[in-house]
Design a protein around this motif. Structure first.
Motif, PDB file in Angstrom:
ATOM      1  N   GLY A   1       0.829  -1.231   0.082  1.00  0.00           N
ATOM      2  CA  GLY A   1      -0.008  -0.015   0.114  1.00  0.00           C
ATOM      3  C   GLY A   1       0.828   1.200   0.102  1.00  0.00           C
ATOM      4  O   GLY A   1       0.372   2.239  -0.548  1.00  0.00           O
ATOM      5  N   PHE A   2       2.190   1.290   0.603  1.00  0.00           N
ATOM      6  CA  PHE A   2       2.995   2.274   0.801  1.00  0.00           C
ATOM      7  C   PHE A   2       3.578   2.811  -0.530  1.00  0.00           C
ATOM      8  O   PHE A   2       4.125   3.561  -1.119  1.00  0.00           O
ATOM      9  N   TYR A   3       3.689   1.646  -1.659  1.00  0.00           N
ATOM     10  CA  TYR A   3       4.210   2.079  -2.819  1.00  0.00           C
ATOM     11  C   TYR A   3       2.952   1.844  -4.029  1.00  0.00           C
ATOM     12  O   TYR A   3       3.387   1.475  -5.080  1.00  0.00           O
ATOM     13  N   ARG A   4       1.849   2.239  -3.576  1.00  0.00           N
ATOM     14  CA  ARG A   4       0.699   2.175  -4.609  1.00  0.00           C
ATOM     15  C   ARG A   4       1.093   3.293  -5.830  1.00  0.00           C
ATOM     16  O   ARG A   4       1.364   4.412  -5.063  1.00  0.00           O
ATOM     17  N   GLY A   5       0.949   3.049  -6.630  1.00  0.00           N
ATOM     18  CA  GLY A   5       1.202   3.983  -7.863  1.00  0.00           C
ATOM     19  C   GLY A   5       2.574   4.405  -8.221  1.00  0.00           C
ATOM     20  O   GLY A   5       3.044   5.422  -8.453  1.00  0.00           O
ATOM     21  N   ILE A   6       3.579   3.507  -7.697  1.00  0.00           N
ATOM     22  CA  ILE A   6       4.822   3.770  -7.788  1.00  0.00           C
ATOM     23  C   ILE A   6       5.146   3.794  -9.412  1.00  0.00           C
ATOM     24  O   ILE A   6       6.370   4.684  -9.595  1.00  0.00           O
ATOM     25  N   ASP A   7       4.803   3.105 -10.298  1.00  0.00           N
ATOM     26  CA  ASP A   7       5.184   3.313 -11.646  1.00  0.00           C
ATOM     27  C   ASP A   7       4.979   4.585 -12.098  1.00  0.00           C
ATOM     28  O   ASP A   7       5.700   5.214 -12.988  1.00  0.00           O
ATOM     29  N   SER A   8       3.471   5.118 -11.979  1.00  0.00           N
ATOM     30  CA  SER A   8       3.235   6.446 -12.581  1.00  0.00           C
ATOM     31  C   SER A   8       4.049   7.657 -11.747  1.00  0.00           C
ATOM     32  O   SER A   8       4.618   8.490 -12.164  1.00  0.00           O
ATOM     33  N   ASN A   9       4.269   7.116 -10.352  1.00  0.00           N
ATOM     34  CA  ASN A   9       5.355   8.150  -9.730  1.00  0.00           C
ATOM     35  C   ASN A   9       6.498   8.372 -10.176  1.00  0.00           C
ATOM     36  O   ASN A   9       7.111   9.442 -10.309  1.00  0.00           O
ATOM     37  N   ILE A  10       7.184   7.151 -10.584  1.00  0.00           N
ATOM     38  CA  ILE A  10       8.632   7.343 -11.002  1.00  0.00           C
ATOM     39  C   ILE A  10       8.473   8.021 -12.301  1.00  0.00           C
ATOM     40  O   ILE A  10       9.489   8.767 -12.814  1.00  0.00           O
ATOM     41  N   MET A  11       7.552   7.676 -13.349  1.00  0.00           N
ATOM     42  CA  MET A  11       7.395   8.394 -14.671  1.00  0.00           C
ATOM     43  C   MET A  11       7.470   9.855 -14.457  1.00  0.00           C
ATOM     44  O   MET A  11       8.064  10.624 -15.167  1.00  0.00           O
ATOM     45  N   ARG A  12       6.462  10.067 -13.554  1.00  0.00           N
ATOM     46  CA  ARG A  12       6.364  11.810 -13.358  1.00  0.00           C
ATOM     47  C   ARG A  12       7.626  12.233 -12.796  1.00  0.00           C
ATOM     48  O   ARG A  12       8.078  13.514 -12.991  1.00  0.00           O
ATOM     49  N   ALA A  13       8.222  11.676 -11.815  1.00  0.00           N
ATOM     50  CA  ALA A  13       9.565  12.041 -11.105  1.00  0.00           C
ATOM     51  C   ALA A  13      10.604  12.232 -12.262  1.00  0.00           C
ATOM     52  O   ALA A  13      11.294  13.160 -12.296  1.00  0.00           O
ATOM     53  N   MET A  14      10.619  11.140 -13.164  1.00  0.00           N
ATOM     54  CA  MET A  14      11.811  11.303 -13.988  1.00  0.00           C
ATOM     55  C   MET A  14      11.302  12.391 -15.057  1.00  0.00           C
ATOM     56  O   MET A  14      12.369  13.253 -15.668  1.00  0.00           O
ATOM     57  N   VAL A  15      10.075  12.764 -15.438  1.00  0.00           N
ATOM     58  CA  VAL A  15       9.965  13.816 -16.604  1.00  0.00           C
ATOM     59  C   VAL A  15      10.041  15.148 -15.782  1.00  0.00           C
ATOM     60  O   VAL A  15      10.729  15.875 -16.465  1.00  0.00           O
ATOM     61  N   LEU A  16       9.705  15.185 -14.559  1.00  0.00           N
ATOM     62  CA  LEU A  16       9.851  16.493 -13.712  1.00  0.00           C
ATOM     63  C   LEU A  16      11.232  16.884 -13.643  1.00  0.00           C
ATOM     64  O   LEU A  16      11.552  17.986 -13.768  1.00  0.00           O
TER      65      LEU A  16
END
Length: 298
Positions: free
Chosen positions: A238-253
Motif C-alpha cells: 500500500g505504501f508503494y501504490r502508484g509507484i510506476d506512475s510516480n517514477i515516470m512523473r518524477a523522471m519527467v519532472l
C-alpha cells in the motif's frame, strides 16, 4: 671558400680542441660544459635527459649536491595553496537539497492541499482555487491548509534531497563533464535518473501525504495513525501504490527541471553577461525551469 667570393670560411672545429686547460684537466666537467652548451645552442632549452643524467653523476660524486637537489625537488612538488572552495561531497549535496526543500514545502504546502482537493474531488474542482480555499478554512479551520505537512517534510527529506543531490553524480555518470559542450539530452537523462531514484525512496511518504491532505475530518490527522491504517488495510504494498506512475512523473519532472535549469544558465549568461554563480542568474534559470516543468507534469 664561398662560391663567387675570395673570402675563406673559417673551419668549424670541435669545441673540445679549444677548451681551457682547466677543462682539459677535468674531463668529466668538460663533458658537462660541452654537452650543456651544445644543447643550449641547438634547442635553446637544456635537454631533460642531460639534466637528469648530470644530476645523477653529481649526486654520486658530491653528497652535498644530492641533499640540495632533494630539498629543491620537495619544494617544487609541494602543492600550491588555492583560494577555490572545495566541491561539496555527495552527503553535503543531499543534505543541502533536503534542507532547502523542507523549508520551501512549509510555505507552499497550503497550495498543495488545495490542488489535491481540486484534483480528487469534483466538488472542489467546480469551486476553483479561491472557492476551495474558502471552503477548507470555513469548514476545517486555517490549520487544515497544513494537513499532512509532517509527511511532506519526510517526503522532501527523502525524495527531493535525492533527486537534487544525486543530479551532479548522475551527470558525471552520463558524461556531462563540460557544461559548454554537454547536450540537453544528456542533462535530461541525468535529471531523470536522479528523479527516478528519489521517487523510490519518497513514494511511501507521498502516499501518506496525499491521504492526510484529502482528509476532511476536523483537526490534523496523525501520520502514525494514517500509516497504521494503511498497513492494516493494504500491507506494505500500500505504501508503494502508484509507484510506476510516480517514477515516470518524477523522471519527467526532474529531467525537465534540472536539464532546463542547466541549459537556461548558459542562455542567461550569454544574454546578460552575468556570472554563472550569480544569484540573479540562478533565479532566472530556476524560474525558466519551473515554468517548463509545470508544462510537462501538470
Amino acid at each position: 671558400k664561398r662560391q663567387g667570393s675570395s673570402q675563406e670560411v673559417p673551419e668549424l672545429r670541435s669545441p673540445a680542441r679549444h677548451q681551457p686547460s682547466l677543462f682539459r684537466s677535468r674531463p668529466t666537467h668538460s663533458i658537462y660544459c660541452i654537452c650543456g652548451t651544445a644543447s643550449l645552442t641547438i634547442s635553446f632549452v637544456p635537454s631533460p635527459f642531460f639534466h637528469s643524467s648530470q644530476n645523477r653523476k653529481m649526486s654520486l660524486s658530491n653528497p652535498a649536491f644530492s641533499s640540495t637537489m632533494s630539498s629543491s625537488s620537495q619544494t617544487s612538488t609541494r602543492p600550491m595553496a588555492t583560494s577555490a572552495a572545495a566541491a561539496p561531497s555527495l552527503l553535503q549535496q543531499v543534505g543541502m537539497a533536503g534542507g532547502a526543500a523542507v523549508i520551501t514545502v512549509t510555505f507552499i504546502h497550503p497550495i498543495d492541499v488545495v490542488k489535491t482537493r481540486i484534483q480528487i474531488s469534483s466538488e472542489y474542482g467546480a469551486l476553483g482555487m479561491a472557492g476551495s480555499t474558502k471552503k477548507i478554512i470555513a469548514g476545517e479551520g486555517v490549520t487544515a491548509l497544513w494537513k499532512g505537512v509532517n509527511a511532506a517534510w519526510l517526503r522532501e527529506s527523502s525524495y527531493t534531497s535525492l533527486r537534487l543531490g544525486l543530479y551532479e553524480p548522475c551527470k558525471v555518470a552520463f558524461g556531462c563533464t563540460d557544461p559548454e559542450s554537454t547536450t540537453f539530452l544528456k542533462k535530461f537523462a541525468a535529471g531523470s535518473a536522479a528523479g527516478g531514484l528519489g521517487s523510490l525512496a519518497g513514494n511511501p511518504f507521498d502516499v501518506l501525504k496525499t491521504k492526510m491532505m484529502a482528509s476532511e475530518a476536523a483537526g490534523s490527522p496523525s501520520i502514525v495513525a494514517t500509516a497504521k491504517e494503511l498497513m492494516n488495510a493494504q500491507g506494505v504494498k500500500g505504501f508503494y501504490r502508484g509507484i510506476d506512475s510516480n517514477i515516470m512523473r518524477a523522471m519527467v519532472l526532474n529531467g525537465t527541471k534540472m536539464g532546463v535549469y542547466d541549459q537556461a544558465k548558459g542562455v542567461v549568461v550569454g544574454l546578460t553577461g552575468l556570472e554563472r554563480t550569480s544569484i540573479v542568474t540562478s533565479f532566472l534559470s530556476a524560474a525558466t525551469a519551473g515554468f517548463f516543468m509545470t508544462c510537462t507534469v501538470s
